[in-house]
Scaffold this motif. Structure first.
Motif, short mmCIF file in Angstrom:
data_model
loop_
_atom_site.label_atom_id
_atom_site.label_comp_id
_atom_site.label_asym_id
_atom_site.label_seq_id
_atom_site.Cartn_x
_atom_site.Cartn_y
_atom_site.Cartn_z
N UNK A 4 -61.88 90.38 34.87
CA UNK A 4 -62.03 90.02 36.28
C UNK A 4 -61.11 88.86 36.65
N UNK A 5 -61.04 87.87 35.77
CA UNK A 5 -60.16 86.73 36.01
C UNK A 5 -58.70 87.18 36.02
N UNK A 10 -53.56 88.30 38.76
CA UNK A 10 -52.50 89.22 39.19
C UNK A 10 -52.43 89.27 40.71
N UNK A 11 -53.61 89.23 41.37
CA UNK A 11 -53.66 89.26 42.83
C UNK A 11 -53.03 88.00 43.42
N UNK A 12 -53.37 86.84 42.87
CA UNK A 12 -52.81 85.57 43.35
C UNK A 12 -51.30 85.54 43.15
N UNK A 47 -49.55 79.25 39.04
CA UNK A 47 -50.97 79.20 38.67
C UNK A 47 -51.49 80.61 38.41
N UNK A 48 -51.18 81.54 39.31
CA UNK A 48 -51.62 82.92 39.15
C UNK A 48 -51.06 83.55 37.89
N UNK A 79 -42.83 77.50 31.63
CA UNK A 79 -42.38 77.93 32.96
C UNK A 79 -43.15 77.21 34.06
N UNK A 80 -44.48 77.19 33.93
CA UNK A 80 -45.32 76.59 34.97
C UNK A 80 -45.04 75.10 35.12
N UNK A 81 -44.88 74.39 34.01
CA UNK A 81 -44.62 72.95 34.07
C UNK A 81 -43.32 72.66 34.81
#
Length: 209
Positions: A4-5, A10-12, A47-48, A79-81
């Motif tokens: 679910x998470x 994936x949606x975000x 974040x997503x 990547x996120x950082x």
């Protein structure tokens, strides 16, 4: 819960990619009018994606692929950082300080092609590509529909060498038109959006099992 998470991740990510693509088009039509939204959306894209990556690793049942999954998540975090550094600076320091000198902006302004932060951005998306390459091996391909997702993630990995090497050469600099950069980013959005859609379906299908 992991599935679910992953679905929400994936949606975000998909919504963020879509907003990013549309805001760049707006900025191209009316200069800088959609710039803040594009920068802001990239923060949520990261974040997503981290949620997506961690969820993909979490539902993997093959212990022989744990190292691949951990590598994929680790590269995703790098990547996120980098992305947080680049775009948070754009949304705060650069957007709120009109007195920054041209010399300073030539270093920390992502919109200046060839700037340090522009190169950090490319490096960040290079690590994202490396992340998808490793994560692609975690996709359960017993269902033929999942093979498309697996191949898209795998092929996305080819962006790493170009993102890593290009900043070392004077391909992008202050004299390069913004149109070129926008077109390249739009192409990336067109490629990555199906990954988000198929990723959402992948977690949804696993959730229903």
């Amino acid at each position: 819960m992991n599935r679910k998470i992953g679905k929400y991740g994936a949606l975000l990510t998909g919504i963020s990619v879509l907003v990013f693509a549309l805001s760049m088009i707006v900025s191209l039509i009316k200069e800088n009018s959609g710039a803040f939204i594009s920068y802001f959306s990239c923060i949520f894209l990261a974040i997503g994606y981290i949620i997506f990556a961690c969820s993909l690793y979490s539902i993997n049942k093959d212990n022989n692929k744990k190292a691949l999954g951990i590598s994929g998540v680790a590269f995703g975090i790098i990547y996120a950082i980098l992305i947080f550094i680049v775009y948070y600076a754009q949304c705060t320091t650069i957007s709120l300080n009109a007195n920054l000198s041209n010399e300073t902006l030539s270093i920390i302004d992502f919109s200046k092609l060839g700037s340090l932060f522009f190169n950090y951005d490319l490096l960040g998306y290079g690590f994202m590509a490396l992340s998808t390459f490793f994560l692609s091996f975690l996709v359960d391909t017993t269902n033929n529909k999942n093979k498309i997702l697996q191949r898209l993630l795998l092929v996305h990995g080819i962006f790493f060498p170009s993102c890593f090497i290009v900043p070392m050469f004077p391909i992008f600099n202050a004299n390069t038109g913004n149109v070129v950069g926008t077109i390249l980013l739009e192409i990336w959005c067109i490629y990555f959006l199906p990954i988000c859609i198929l990723g959402y379906k992948y977690f949804k299908n696993n959730e229903e099992r």
